[in-house]
Design an enzyme around this catalytic site. Structure first.
Site, PDB file in Angstrom:
ATOM      1  CG  ASP A 166      39.082  83.041  42.917  1.00 54.56           C
ATOM      2  OD1 ASP A 166      38.028  82.426  42.723  1.00 54.56           O
ATOM      3  OD2 ASP A 166      39.139  84.177  43.419  1.00 54.56           O
ATOM      4  CE  LYS A 213      53.047  72.654  52.136  1.00 48.47           C
ATOM      5  NZ  LYS A 213      54.048  72.823  51.075  1.00 48.47           N
ATOM      6  CG  ASP A 271      53.851  73.749  47.845  1.00 49.28           C
ATOM      7  OD1 ASP A 271      53.230  72.681  47.721  1.00 49.28           O
ATOM      8  OD2 ASP A 271      54.905  73.842  48.511  1.00 49.28           O
ATOM      9  CE1 TYR A 312      38.849  79.094  53.754  1.00 52.72           C
ATOM     10  CE2 TYR A 312      37.144  78.786  52.119  1.00 52.72           C
ATOM     11  CZ  TYR A 312      38.411  79.202  52.459  1.00 52.72           C
ATOM     12  OH  TYR A 312      39.229  79.743  51.504  1.00 52.72           O
ATOM     13  CG  ASP A 318      37.963  79.912  48.149  1.00 56.29           C
ATOM     14  OD1 ASP A 318      37.514  80.341  47.082  1.00 56.29           O
ATOM     15  OD2 ASP A 318      37.846  80.521  49.236  1.00 56.29           O
TER      16      ASP A 318
END
Ligand code: NAD
Length: 362
Positions: A247, A187, A219, A142, A243
């Site tokens: 959620d 990852k 994942d 970001y 993030d």
């Protein structure tokens, strides 16, 4: 205790929910004999409309001089529908996080038993879930370099050892007070930034031999979170993975409208619900104010060290849920239709609970 709180209502439902956060803090101050003063400032779309800048200098100054910041949310459909607009509400929030050095975002995912039926998952899978997310907030993709030509766009994900070390320490410290397990999410099979993340977490882990570290690919983590959420205690993640995972985790808890967060660094901390400005329901007085109210509980605890006051706020929310009252986002088939309330009604009930507790503590 005297404390100065800057309130950034932001956009959309931000106004509806932060007004209840302020009322709750005022009542807590009254119950426990504190002086909390509040000052408002603009952020996001409302700031762009008024000044052309999503984070006006005046807002940053008011934040820097405060003891804590209460934020609603930023965002407006105008920008969501037109990605070409150069000045955008979220730039204000990202710049604020960066300017205040808020590198750690803490998001507790706890299940209120009363809301077990509002979750997307089966009751037996979620009862007892208690996860504490540590999401890195001022680095990663970001904030990386970007480039855009007509045909190609690039966003780069960069992490330094220092950025990983400081949040990892906070996560391990928290794990020491809990079940002593840290899941670090990356990852590393694909990304160099994740390999540095993993190596750095392993280095910090040596300082906390009592804590078990489990590395998990993002994942797999996304899958494990809904397969068996109880396996997680402290979850440590980078900015984008955190993030997305938080959620997802909000659905375990029933709704985005229930989840609070604290963003902290080395200066003033910022307390906010994890949801956005929810333009689809803005102005209708139906938003759930509980995530914001629970964010004030985090503020009282983390920013001011007021544990009893913080517990009072949570207890008031639980009391209202126990009596069967719900906002529309957390209702289920069993909810009595008369108990589905608007923002102001449920906010008032929570406030009344806190008022009623005054005699208990004073
Ligand atoms: P959102 O969180 O605003 O809404 C997602 C869904 O959850 C919507 O259906 C909404 O009605 C519902 N919802 C959210 N909060 C609720 C609450 N308190 N009570 C009841 N229902 C609630 O996410 P989105 O729709 O992806 O984004 C809307 C805008 O918010 C966008 O402009 C986005 O950029 C912005 N946003 C801001 C933040 C932030 O300020 N921290 C975070 C996420 C999204």
């Amino acid at each position: 205790m005297n404390k100065k709180i800057t309130v950034l209502a932001g956009d959309g439902i931000g106004h509806e929910v932060t007004s209840w956060g302020v009322k709750i803090l005022e009542q807590i101050a009254d119950n426990f004999g504190h002086q909390f003063s509040f000052q408002n400032a603009l952020l996001g779309h409302s700031a762009i409309e008024a000044t052309g800048n999503p984070l006006p200098d005046e807002t940053l100054e008011k934040c820097l001089e405060a003891d804590a910041i209460l934020l609603g949310a930023v965002g407006h459909p105008k920008y969501d529908n037109d990605p070409s607009l150069k000045v955008r509400p979220e730039q204000g929030l990202l710049k604020l996080r960066k300017s205040l050095g808020l590198y750690t975002n803490i998001r507790p995912i706890e299940i209120f038993d009363e809301l077990a039926d509002a979750s997307s998952l089966k009751k037996e899978l979620i009862s007892g879930v208690d996860i504490l997310f540590f999401r890195e907030l001022t680095g990663g993709i970001y904030f990386g370099e970007r480039n855009r030509t007509e045909d190609i766009a690039t966003d780069s994900m960069t992490y330094s050892k220092m950025e990983v070390e400081r949040i990892a320490r906070r996560a391990f410290e928290a794990a020491m007070t809990r079940r002593k397990v840290v899941h670090s999410i990356d990852k590393a099979n694909v990304l160099d930034s994740s390999r540095l993340w993993r190596a750095t977490v392993n280095k910090i882990a040596k300082e906390y031999p009592a804590v078990e570290v489990i590395h998990m690919y993002i994942d797999n983590a996304a899958m494990q979170l809904i397969r068996y959420p109880k396996q997680f205690d402290v979850v440590l993640t980078g900015n984008m993975f955190g993030d997305i995972l938080t959620d997802e985790a909000s659905q375990i808890a029933g709704s985005l409208g229930m989840l609070a967060s604290a963003s902290i660094g080395d200066k003033v901390g910022l307390y906010e619900p994890i949801h956005g400005s929810a333009p689809d329901i803005a102005g209708q007085n139906i938003a759930n104010p509980m995530a914001t109210i629970l964010s004030t509980a985090l503020m009282l605890d983390i920013a001011f060290g007021l544990k009893e006051e913080s517990r009072t706020v949570v207890a008031a929310v639980v009391a209202v849920l126990k009596k069967g009252y719900r906002t529309q986002d957390i209702k289920d088939e069993q909810t009595d239709i008369d108990k589905i309330l608007q923002t102001d009604q449920i906010g008032q009930l929570i406030l009344d609970e806190i008022k009623a507790m005054k005699s208990v503590f004073s």
